[in-house]
Write an enzyme that holds these catalytic residues in place. Sequence first.
Site, short mmCIF file in Angstrom:
data_model
loop_
_atom_site.label_atom_id
_atom_site.label_comp_id
_atom_site.label_asym_id
_atom_site.label_seq_id
_atom_site.Cartn_x
_atom_site.Cartn_y
_atom_site.Cartn_z
CE LYS A 33 -56.51 -79.08 13.55
NZ LYS A 33 -57.68 -79.31 14.42
CE1 TYR A 242 -49.33 -47.44 0.89
CE2 TYR A 242 -48.70 -49.46 2.01
CZ TYR A 242 -48.89 -48.74 0.85
OH TYR A 242 -48.66 -49.34 -0.36
#
Length: 345
Positions: A33, A242
């Site tokens: 899956k 950042y």
Amino acid sequence: MSTAKLTINLDALVTNWRNLDALTNCETAAVVKANGYGLDAGRVGQALAKAGARNFFVAIAEEGVALRRALGPGPGISVFAGHMEGDAKLLRDFQLTPMLNSLDQMLRHFESLPGHAFGVQLDSGMNRLGMEAAEWAAVRDIALGQGPVLVMSHLACADEPSHPMNAQQLQTFSELTDGLDVPRSLSATGGLLLGRNYHFDLCRPGIGLYGGQPFGDALPVAQLDLPVIQIRDLDVGETVGYGNAWSAQRPSRIATVAAGYADGLHRALGNGGISVFAGDTPCPVAGRVSMDLITVDITDLPDSPSHLTILNEQQTVDMLADAGGTIGYEILTSLGSRYARSYTG
Ligand SMILES: *Cc1c(COP(=O)(O)O)cnc(C)c1O
């Protein structure tokens, strides 16, 4: 080229399947899956079918269609979501076997696809998918009259071998299915590892095939190499990325590599949470992971690397998961669409 390279070792995948199969006396299917846990259900399915896997499981019918196209006729493909409204054509045209989860699904299936193969999913305590005892008691004779190919259930706590839920669900599943003349399946990777009582006629491992816990002996299947875009030298006190989240405590060299959280390398892996590897040498991530880029402290490397490796034998999906506060399943299924994927074996 600034594309990160995801290499999927199909030999390791097949070895994991064989090693799990060798722990049982029953059939070992494969769960593919979510596009084969992010590694490509078609490629994974083809490799395992060649190795002898005869049955595959997907989450929804559309995944079964893609897998059927890759595998061709022959191997069984079962759908955990069962028979949803509008699925009849796909189930029929692509020979998919729904695991029916409710009376509603059962009626829909028998009405729209009489004679079409189906299985039954029972709820043995997880309260997620499948019929509970009372519903099963009501429809059982009708279902059995139509010849299900499998009755299955799923364990909630199989990755914790000592959890009392395992024995409880085993008992419930046995009570619901003992004496039936239908093949039975209870276990995914975790349950398979709990031992013979949990095996019944078919096990359905997923994560263990792809190199993840709780299969401790799994071979790693995915390797991820990140190209270095730029290298710079920093003076003491200069900052990286950042929020100035990292600052140089010594004269430092920083490499910027081409992948970030948009590629499934979660932001939680930043700021020294993990290393990336130059060969065998770990180099700590410096500062925050940004969308497309990660900055790495390579001060201790003698050379300038052309790429750094974030997933390999030393650093598995489970180690990234631990550092990111998640599980190996999520690391694998988050691996991004920007990677250049190649398959070995
Ligand atoms: C995902 C899933 C599996 C495979 O589980 P793993 O833990 O990856 O081995 C098996 N059965 C069901 C019902 C599932 O949802």
